[in-house]
Design an enzyme around this catalytic site. Structure first.
Site, PDB file in Angstrom:
ATOM      1  N   ASN A   1       0.828  -1.193   0.000  1.00 21.63           N
ATOM      2  CA  ASN A   1       0.000   0.000   0.000  1.00 21.63           C
ATOM      3  C   ASN A   1       0.869   1.252   0.000  1.00 21.63           C
ATOM      4  OD1 ASN A   1      -0.434   1.926   2.530  1.00 21.63           O
ATOM      5  ND2 ASN A   1       0.182  -0.086   3.333  1.00 21.63           N
TER       6      ASN A   1
ATOM      7  N   PHE B   1      -1.733   7.936   4.708  1.00 23.09           N
ATOM      8  CA  PHE B   1      -2.516   8.498   5.821  1.00 23.09           C
ATOM      9  C   PHE B   1      -3.803   9.156   5.322  1.00 23.09           C
ATOM     10  CE2 PHE B   1       1.267   9.327   8.981  1.00 23.09           C
ATOM     11  CZ  PHE B   1       1.403   7.961   9.163  1.00 23.09           C
TER      12      PHE B   1
ATOM     13  N   SER C   1       5.514   5.036   8.836  1.00 26.31           N
ATOM     14  CA  SER C   1       4.932   4.801   7.515  1.00 26.31           C
ATOM     15  C   SER C   1       5.901   5.254   6.434  1.00 26.31           C
ATOM     16  CB  SER C   1       3.611   5.560   7.370  1.00 26.31           C
ATOM     17  OG  SER C   1       3.167   5.511   6.026  1.00 26.31           O
TER      18      SER C   1
ATOM     19  N   ASN D   1       4.949   6.014   3.459  1.00 24.99           N
ATOM     20  CA  ASN D   1       4.145   6.633   2.406  1.00 24.99           C
ATOM     21  C   ASN D   1       3.919   8.125   2.586  1.00 24.99           C
ATOM     22  OD1 ASN D   1       3.772   4.111   1.072  1.00 24.99           O
ATOM     23  ND2 ASN D   1       2.291   3.567   2.659  1.00 24.99           N
ATOM     24  N   THR D   2       4.473   8.700   3.640  1.00 22.92           N
ATOM     25  CA  THR D   2       4.499  10.152   3.811  1.00 22.92           C
ATOM     26  C   THR D   2       5.952  10.578   3.709  1.00 22.92           C
ATOM     27  OG1 THR D   2       2.532  10.164   5.239  1.00 22.92           O
ATOM     28  CG2 THR D   2       4.004  12.072   5.371  1.00 22.92           C
TER      29      THR D   2
ATOM     30  N   LYS E   1       5.526   3.468  17.324  1.00 25.64           N
ATOM     31  CA  LYS E   1       5.537   2.465  16.252  1.00 25.64           C
ATOM     32  C   LYS E   1       6.710   2.733  15.325  1.00 25.64           C
ATOM     33  CE  LYS E   1       2.593  -0.013  12.987  1.00 25.64           C
ATOM     34  NZ  LYS E   1       1.218  -0.243  12.541  1.00 25.64           N
TER      35      LYS E   1
ATOM     36  N   ASN F   1       6.138  -1.616  11.379  1.00 21.95           N
ATOM     37  CA  ASN F   1       5.264  -1.215  10.286  1.00 21.95           C
ATOM     38  C   ASN F   1       5.639  -1.992   9.015  1.00 21.95           C
ATOM     39  OD1 ASN F   1       3.431   0.349   8.683  1.00 21.95           O
ATOM     40  ND2 ASN F   1       3.763   2.096  10.036  1.00 21.95           N
TER      41      ASN F   1
END
Length: 354
Positions: free
Chosen positions: A108, A112, A178, A180-181, A216, A245
């Site tokens: 993915n 967020f 994450s 993805n940011t 996390k 993660n």
């Protein structure tokens, strides 16, 4: 054969993100049910919270705190909602979520996507908190907080998230892992991590409630990172670490989606997540609670993580392939494993093979 097994061909005929939204809608429309009664031997006390089962739902499924009640009713010992950011944001362009069926994995790059903390506050405030025996929504619900992609001060975003969400959370998770940011994982670096956790500590002290706070982390860490992170967690009074993660690394994969960018989760992440769990347990010596996530799909997986040092486990991607009943199945498997050992409770088995 489970009901999910019959439904899975239809579900898998849909785009992964559309299927996810349909599942949320179905759960919202379903009759309420009480969480199951777990054998007391499965209970874990972590950071002062009593978890009836160590098998939890990881953040990412119930992004906007819409279905934590139904997920508890389906057999998760706890549910972590989010990631929630101070302001709403749409996330990254679609398509951004891919099933790697041959690998029992998911990639993915959602970024967020959520409706913001205000949208979730009312739903979380309306629930009956854990400790009540009268509500169908009784159970432990954690809130995973993050920073907005366009924020000029991400540390301030996390501090704001702590202050706003602390009154409605059984625990908070500070998600800096994450992929993805852009730039978010830089907050795991030495100086920035110290500054972030100091701000989180101060924000919790100023909040109207003071729930436990977990950090996390990513699985893509270097040698020595675990020691540095654990020191920062201890110095700032955080209550635990979630390891880990999704990964940006790519082990050998068979799916046609293997080259998609984003975070990889599911079965291929298992060995890396276990490796990092062991690294953190070696540093903490069991003094800082660890929650293991990544590649957990069976009772054997969960048992391995618990005996390696995890007090709790979380899953999400495995549910894509096995359905929501997986949480109760794993809990039952853990109980069977426990009864075949010398341990009277699952808590006694934590770290026993470390």
């Amino acid at each position: 054969m489970s009901l999910y097994s019959f439904a899975r061909p239809f579900i898998f005929s849909l785009d992964a993100e559309r299927a996810h939204r349909l599942s949320i809608a179905a759960l919202k429309a379903s009759p309420s049910r009480r969480p199951p009664a777990f054998d007391p031997a499965l209970g874990m006390t972590v950071a002062g919270l009593s978890f009836p089962s160590p098998v939890g739902l990881a953040a990412g499924y119930d992004k906007d705190a819409e279905v934590f009640g139904p997920m508890l009713g389906l057999g998760f010992g706890f549910v972590e909602v989010g990631t929630l950011t101070p302001k709403p944001q749409p996330g990254n362009p679609k398509p951004r979520m891919f099933r790697l069926v041959e690998d029992k994995a998911v990639i993915n790059r959602l970024g967020f996507n959520n409706a913001g903390q205000d949208a979730a506050l009312a739903r979380l405030a309306a629930r009956t908190r854990s400790g009540s025996s009268t509500s169908l929504q009784t159970g432990i619900v954690g809130v995973n907080i993050g920073a907005n992609k366009d924020s000029s001060d991400r540390i301030r975003d996390y501090a704001e998230g702590v202050r706003r969400m602390a009154p409605v959370a059984d625990y908070l998770t500070v998600n800096i892992s994450s992929p993805n940011t852009p730039g978010l994982r830089n907050l795991q670096a030495g100086g920035e991590l110290t500054e972030l956790l100091a701000a989180v500590r101060e924000a919790r002290a100023a909040a109207t409630a003071t729930p436990p706070v977990f950090l996390k982390v990513a699985p893509d860490l270097q040698t020595g990172d675990s020691l540095r992170i654990v020191r920062a967690v201890r110095d700032n009074g955080l209550d635990g670490i979630i390891v880990s993660n999704t990964t940006i690394t790519r082990p050998p994969l068979a799916s046609c989606h293997q080259d998609e960018s984003g975070g990889l989760s599911g079965a291929p992440l298992a060995s890396l997540a276990l490796h990092q769990l062991k690294a953190f347990h070696a540093v903490t010596g069991g003094e800082v609670p660890l929650i293991s996530a990544g590649g957990i799909a069976t009772g054997d997986d969960a048992w391995q993580r618990i005996t390696a040092g995890a007090s709790l486990v979380q899953l999400y991607s495995a549910m894509v392939y096995a359905g929501p009943g997986i949480a109760r199945t794993i809990a039952d498997d853990l109980l069977a494993r426990l009864r075949a050992t010398r341990f009277a409770t699952l808590a006694e088995a934590v770290g026993s093979n470390a």
